[in-house]
Scaffold this motif. Structure first.
Motif, short mmCIF file in Angstrom:
data_model
loop_
_atom_site.label_atom_id
_atom_site.label_comp_id
_atom_site.label_asym_id
_atom_site.label_seq_id
_atom_site.Cartn_x
_atom_site.Cartn_y
_atom_site.Cartn_z
N VAL A 6 3.64 -25.53 -40.79
CA VAL A 6 5.05 -25.91 -40.78
C VAL A 6 5.60 -25.54 -39.42
CG1 VAL A 6 7.34 -25.47 -41.74
CG2 VAL A 6 5.37 -25.63 -43.27
N ALA A 7 6.30 -26.48 -38.78
CA ALA A 7 6.88 -26.23 -37.47
C ALA A 7 8.34 -26.65 -37.50
CB ALA A 7 6.14 -27.00 -36.38
N VAL A 8 9.21 -25.82 -36.93
CA VAL A 8 10.64 -26.10 -36.93
C VAL A 8 11.23 -25.79 -35.56
CG1 VAL A 8 10.88 -25.60 -39.40
CG2 VAL A 8 11.24 -23.79 -37.73
N GLY A 9 12.42 -26.37 -35.32
CA GLY A 9 13.19 -26.00 -34.15
C GLY A 9 13.01 -26.94 -32.97
N VAL A 10 13.73 -26.59 -31.88
CA VAL A 10 13.69 -27.35 -30.63
C VAL A 10 13.37 -26.37 -29.50
CG1 VAL A 10 15.00 -28.84 -29.08
CG2 VAL A 10 15.44 -28.94 -31.54
N PRO A 11 12.14 -26.39 -28.99
CA PRO A 11 11.03 -27.22 -29.44
C PRO A 11 10.46 -26.73 -30.77
CG PRO A 11 10.26 -25.68 -27.80
CD PRO A 11 11.77 -25.50 -27.87
N ALA A 12 9.74 -27.62 -31.46
CA ALA A 12 9.18 -27.26 -32.76
C ALA A 12 8.06 -26.24 -32.58
CB ALA A 12 8.65 -28.51 -33.46
N CYS A 37 11.72 -35.60 -33.93
CA CYS A 37 11.22 -36.49 -32.89
C CYS A 37 9.94 -35.92 -32.29
CB CYS A 37 12.26 -36.71 -31.80
SG CYS A 37 12.72 -35.22 -30.90
N ALA A 38 9.23 -36.75 -31.57
CA ALA A 38 8.01 -36.33 -30.87
C ALA A 38 7.96 -37.01 -29.52
CB ALA A 38 6.77 -36.67 -31.69
N VAL A 39 7.65 -36.24 -28.47
CA VAL A 39 7.60 -36.79 -27.11
C VAL A 39 6.28 -37.52 -26.90
CG1 VAL A 39 9.10 -34.93 -26.28
CG2 VAL A 39 6.61 -34.72 -26.04
N PRO A 40 6.18 -38.34 -25.84
CA PRO A 40 4.98 -39.16 -25.64
C PRO A 40 3.68 -38.36 -25.62
CG PRO A 40 6.72 -39.85 -24.14
CD PRO A 40 7.19 -38.59 -24.79
N GLY A 41 2.67 -38.92 -26.27
CA GLY A 41 1.33 -38.40 -26.19
C GLY A 41 1.02 -37.21 -27.07
N THR A 42 1.96 -36.76 -27.89
CA THR A 42 1.72 -35.58 -28.72
C THR A 42 1.03 -35.95 -30.03
OG1 THR A 42 4.01 -35.79 -29.49
CG2 THR A 42 3.56 -34.15 -27.78
N THR A 43 0.40 -34.94 -30.63
CA THR A 43 -0.31 -35.11 -31.90
C THR A 43 0.17 -34.07 -32.90
OG1 THR A 43 -2.31 -36.02 -30.86
CG2 THR A 43 -2.57 -35.03 -33.05
N VAL A 44 0.46 -34.53 -34.12
CA VAL A 44 0.79 -33.62 -35.22
C VAL A 44 -0.41 -33.62 -36.17
CG1 VAL A 44 2.34 -33.17 -37.16
CG2 VAL A 44 3.26 -34.06 -35.00
N GLY A 45 -0.95 -32.44 -36.44
CA GLY A 45 -2.18 -32.32 -37.21
C GLY A 45 -2.03 -32.73 -38.65
N PRO A 46 -3.16 -32.88 -39.36
CA PRO A 46 -3.12 -33.33 -40.75
C PRO A 46 -2.40 -32.36 -41.67
CG PRO A 46 -5.32 -32.56 -40.14
CD PRO A 46 -4.53 -32.63 -38.89
N TRP A 47 -1.57 -32.93 -42.55
CA TRP A 47 -0.84 -32.20 -43.58
C TRP A 47 0.12 -31.16 -43.00
CZ3 TRP A 47 -1.27 -34.97 -47.74
CH2 TRP A 47 -2.43 -35.73 -47.92
N THR A 48 0.56 -31.40 -41.78
CA THR A 48 1.56 -30.53 -41.16
C THR A 48 2.95 -31.11 -41.37
OG1 THR A 48 0.18 -29.43 -39.53
CG2 THR A 48 2.45 -29.84 -38.87
N THR A 49 3.92 -30.23 -41.59
CA THR A 49 5.32 -30.60 -41.77
C THR A 49 6.13 -30.18 -40.55
OG1 THR A 49 5.28 -30.46 -44.18
CG2 THR A 49 7.41 -30.14 -43.12
N VAL A 50 6.88 -31.11 -40.00
CA VAL A 50 7.85 -30.81 -38.95
C VAL A 50 9.23 -30.86 -39.59
CG1 VAL A 50 8.84 -31.55 -36.75
CG2 VAL A 50 6.36 -31.75 -37.14
N GLY A 51 9.97 -29.76 -39.51
CA GLY A 51 11.24 -29.66 -40.19
C GLY A 51 12.32 -30.58 -39.62
N ALA A 52 13.41 -30.70 -40.38
CA ALA A 52 14.52 -31.56 -39.99
C ALA A 52 15.01 -31.20 -38.59
CB ALA A 52 15.65 -31.42 -40.99
N GLY A 53 15.17 -32.22 -37.75
CA GLY A 53 15.68 -32.02 -36.40
C GLY A 53 14.70 -31.42 -35.42
N GLY A 54 13.47 -31.17 -35.85
CA GLY A 54 12.47 -30.56 -34.98
C GLY A 54 12.06 -31.51 -33.86
N ALA A 55 11.73 -30.93 -32.69
CA ALA A 55 11.31 -31.72 -31.54
C ALA A 55 9.89 -31.31 -31.15
CB ALA A 55 12.25 -31.51 -30.37
N VAL A 56 8.96 -32.20 -31.35
CA VAL A 56 7.56 -31.93 -31.03
C VAL A 56 7.34 -32.23 -29.55
CG1 VAL A 56 5.16 -32.52 -31.53
CG2 VAL A 56 6.85 -32.49 -33.38
N ILE A 57 7.06 -31.20 -28.76
CA ILE A 57 6.81 -31.40 -27.33
C ILE A 57 5.39 -30.99 -26.94
CG2 ILE A 57 9.25 -31.08 -26.80
CD1 ILE A 57 8.48 -28.32 -25.62
N ALA A 58 4.61 -30.49 -27.90
CA ALA A 58 3.21 -30.14 -27.68
C ALA A 58 2.46 -30.35 -28.99
CB ALA A 58 3.09 -28.69 -27.21
#
Length: 211
Positions: free
Chosen positions: A193-199, A165-186
């Motif tokens: 590659v970003a994983v975890g809570v928060p990712a 998931c990703a919280v409001p207003g966040t940006t994930v950069g080009p060709w970046t992978t967010v792992g299963a269950g990861g929470a994008v808060i920034a």
């Protein structure tokens, strides 16, 4: 519309075929570069040959049924004469203001809310949700059960893993992978590659051009 060619004979291709059929359209054939699959069947459709066999066909209509983002980009780039078809399941809920590029797949149970923009060859997988004013650039893939809040931006080729998931207003950069269950808060940078809570970023990846 004549039959649609599905490019890719894996499991993702099965879901694309199911979606095309749910739209009331016909699948002409499946194409895949793996010679061992030629002559086999995927969801009752024959795998007839390599992807480049589309060349020379008159006005072929096709969709790339491969979940790996940089492979979709390579195929789309080399087959510029193809008319790319979007596969959108009838059960998906998509606001009329949403802009959707060619070659995109939106599967059963997905929701895309007002004023979002979905680029070319994007995958919005089963049961994923995209809230208002999101931007999904070309070749993005959000996996089943992914949830994007409002005003989220996924840059070219970004991948959001299953249940992420990703919280409001966040940006994930080009060709970046967010792992299963990861929470994008920034915001996340590109080619990471970003994983975890928060990712959190765990490693930098080579530039997509070097893959």
């Amino acid at each position: 519309m004549s039959g649609i060619y599905v490019l890719g004979a894996g499991g993702h291709g099965k879901v694309v075929i199911s979606t095309i059929r749910a739209m009331g359209l016909e699948v002409e054939a499946v194409l895949d570069d793996d010679r061992s699959l030629w002559g086999s069947y995927l969801s009752g459709v024959e795998v007839t040959g390599p992807i480049d066999s589309l060349r020379g066909k008159k006005n072929p209509k096709a969709i790339i049924a491969i979940g790996i983002n940089h492979i979709r980009e390579k195929i789309a780039t080399r087959l510029d004469e193809v008319e790319w078809i979007s596969a959108i399941h009838p059960s998906a809920v998509i606001d009329g203001s949403v802009k959707i590029g060619p070659g995109t797949a939106i599967f059963a149970g997905a929701v895309v809310q007002p004023d979002s923009t979905v680029g070319n060859h994007v995958i919005i997988n089963t049961g994923a949700t995209v809230d208002h004013d999101c931007v999904l650039e070309d070749f993005v893939h959000i996996a089943p059960g992914c949830h994007l809040a409002g005003n989220v931006s996924l840059r070219r080729g970004a991948f959001m893993g299953i249940g992420s998931c990703a919280v409001p207003g966040t940006t994930v950069g080009p060709w970046t992978t967010v792992g299963a269950g990861g929470a994008v808060i920034a915001d996340l940078p590109g080619n990471a590659v970003a994983v975890g809570v928060p990712a959190k970023e765990i490693t930098a990846l080579p530039s997509k051009r070097n893959r």
